[in-house]
Write a protein that holds these residues in place. Structure first.
Motif, PDB file in Angstrom:
ATOM      1  N   LEU A 191      -4.638   1.175   4.682  1.00 60.71           N
ATOM      2  CA  LEU A 191      -5.639   1.333   5.750  1.00 60.71           C
ATOM      3  C   LEU A 191      -5.354   2.573   6.593  1.00 60.71           C
ATOM      4  O   LEU A 191      -6.284   3.215   7.099  1.00 60.71           O
ATOM      5  N   SER A 192      -4.091   2.908   6.723  1.00 62.61           N
ATOM      6  CA  SER A 192      -3.720   4.074   7.526  1.00 62.61           C
ATOM      7  C   SER A 192      -4.088   5.386   6.845  1.00 62.61           C
ATOM      8  O   SER A 192      -4.132   6.431   7.503  1.00 62.61           O
TER       9      SER A 192
ATOM     10  N   TYR B   7      -1.325  -4.082   3.049  1.00 61.73           N
ATOM     11  CA  TYR B   7      -2.452  -3.141   3.104  1.00 61.73           C
ATOM     12  C   TYR B   7      -2.452  -2.220   4.328  1.00 61.73           C
ATOM     13  O   TYR B   7      -3.286  -1.313   4.393  1.00 61.73           O
TER      14      TYR B   7
END
Length: 538
Positions: A14-15, A10
């Protein structure tokens, strides 16, 4: 380690939030690069701490509570001998793909890098999923970013390519969804638990066996979706358009990662869940694979666009993978797994190199080149290594995969003869013809165009993209055991388990209740039994 696996899956997703909040294009690029680089570095401990002796058992397993109270649908991820190398290949390609777009893409950078990051999470999640519903969600998620990558940042005919790509893959996926739901509810009726867990515990329970008729329908539904994704002949027609019109990064991800979702699904789901159907339809799928091997090679041979040539070579090379899967013996399946990795490395490198050439000359027509090895010697060396690896030259990665597949197919009990292996071997010869002929026309001869004489060689960034891929091509070619060791235990166990399940199903078959066509497919009709007795001398 369980937390680390989820972080790796993930972190790219998330980035995306950080990428979308940034305003400076340079900051967007560096954020995407740092995110994918961190993803790769964090994945290395997963490889180093993997218990090779227990590769048949999922490791680093995270099991959440049931998502739906009435069904055994839960967040369940982990890595085993089948998924580990493909998972690592996906993390390796992440920073390479980001760097490949560093100078060539300038339009809507936020959206572009966001799509690449989402695509990496979708691919990692697919390879790590141990629940069929979770697998399906990640599998479908991969379609969305690729749709936008081709449709927004693709070439002149990107709309047509995007629509064709989306329709083909979506139709297959929807049919698979129907079979997925039927599978889960059938298990529920038999055991009281509507289970979708991909370790297939409910399949092994004595009170639940998938009958031959159900196996046939569900196998065909799942296999159709995966064969479209591969793509296997005759479902391949979307691939050359998608590859040709996609930006360089899109082509690299498509070749190195996304096409493997199809071959991975055949091994992960079709083999253990529908063992009888898998075995009975193996010669038919092998026949399509051989047709794809030869057809892809012949069509590649006449291409004028070097990118389209490499695209058709993928149809041919992935035909070898499918052939190895359905040969259904240890050496062939082992070859298919390592060949998935090999194809990602060599074909990914070829698409990177084609993109570098296009950035310099703004053309991909083979006739527009000639003699450029004199202007770009470093690029010529990298191109030659990737070309020879794709051909399957001994000492490079492509050889060992194809060699295992051909030997395994030669001795396959499901195929029953050596015809498939012999015909597939011609694909190796044809690959040498079209790849070396293409390389000779592009790189050698006299320079008759001033633009070719002024071409600039690879810079440090471009070399850094190709060197890791070249290292692995040579490493796998010289020491394949360093990589095949991770999947050996998984292959041995799953072939054994699949055989045991198929026998258990046949022991419970009531032939009188089977439709005539199903009995013929599985050799259970009276005529088939008579033929078998004649062959056996009874």
């Amino acid at each position: 380690m369980e937390f680390l696996l989820n972080l790796v899956i993930y972190l790219p997703l998330l980035s995306v939030l950080a990428v979308l909040l940034l305003r400076d294009d340079t900051a967007v690029k560096w954020t995407a690069l740092l995110a994918t680089s961190a993803t790769f570095l964090l994945s290395i401990p997963l490889l180093l701490n993997f218990d090779i002796a227990n590769s048949a058992v999922p490791q680093y397993v995270t099991e959440g509570s049931a998502i739906l109270s009435t069904m055994d649908v839960k967040y369940l991820v982990g890595l085993d001998g089948l998924s580990l190398l493909l998972f690592m290949l996906t993390t390796l390609m992440g920073p390479i793909v980001i760097l490949s777009s560093w100078e060539s893409v300038s339009k809507s950078l936020k959206g572009y890098y966001a799509m690449l990051l989402i695509l990496q999470t979708a691919s990692l999640g697919t390879f790590a999923s141990l629940d069929l519903v979770v697998f399906y969600v990640f599998f479908e998620l991969s379609l969305i970013p690729m749709y936008f990558l081709i449709g927004i940042w693709g070439g002149a005919d990107r709309i047509q390519a995007t629509i064709k790509f989306f329709i083909y893959t979506l139709v297959g996926s929807l049919i698979m969804l129907v079979a997925l739901l039927y599978l889960g509810f059938t298990a529920g009726e038999a055991t009281g638990t509507y289970s979708f867990t991909a370790d297939w515990r409910f399949i092994s329970s004595p009170e639940f066996t998938i009958g031959l008729v159900e196996q046939t329908y569900m196998f065909l539904a799942f296999a159709l979706a995966f064969c479209i994704k591969v793509p296997l002949f005759p479902f391949h027609t979307w691939l050359p358009y998608a590859h040709t019109e996609a930006p360089t990064a899109g082509s690299v991800v498509l070749a190195a990662i996304m096409l493997k979702l199809g071959t991975y699904g055949l091994l992960r789901i079709c083999m253990p869940v529908f063992p009888n159907a898998f075995m009975e339809f193996a010669p038919w799928l092998a026949g399509l694979a051989v047709i794809g091997i030869i057809y892809g090679a012949l069509v590649a041979m006449v291409q004028k666009d070097v990118k389209k040539l490499v695209a058709y070579s993928s149809v041919s090379h992935l035909g070898f993978v499918v052939l190895g899967i359905f040969a259904f013996n240890t050496i062939a399946v082992q070859g298919a797994i390592i060949q998935m990795v090999n194809h990602g490395l060599s074909t990914g490198a070829l698409f990177l190199i084609v993109g570098m050439i296009y950035d310099r000359r703004h053309t991909r027509m083979i006739d527009d080149f000639g003699g450029i090895a004199k202007s770009v010697p470093v690029l010529a060396v990298m191109f030659m290594i990737a070309t020879l690896a794709s051909i399957g030259l001994p000492g490079l990665n492509g050889f060992i995969g194809e060699f295992f597949i051909l030997i395994g197919s030669f001795n396959s009990e499901l195929y029953g003869n050596i015809t498939f292996a012999v015909l597939a071997a011609t694909g190796v010869v044809l690959a040498a013809v079209y790849m070396l002929w293409m390389y000779q026309r592009v790189m050698f001869g006299e320079i008759d165009k001033e633009e070719n004489r002024k071409m600039i060689d690879l810079n440090a960034r471009e070399i850094s993209l190709l060197v890791p891929l070249v290292i692995f091509m040579i490493w796998i070619g010289i020491r394949p055991v360093d990589f095949t060791v991770y999947s050996e235990g998984w292959v041995d166990n799953f072939i054994s388990v699949t055989e045991d399940k198929s026998i258990a199903v046949l022991e419970q078959v009531n032939r009188d209740e089977l439709p005539d066509w199903t009995a013929r497919v599985y050799g259970l009709d009276n005529q088939s039994q008579t033929d078998k007795q004649i062959v056996l001398g009874d």
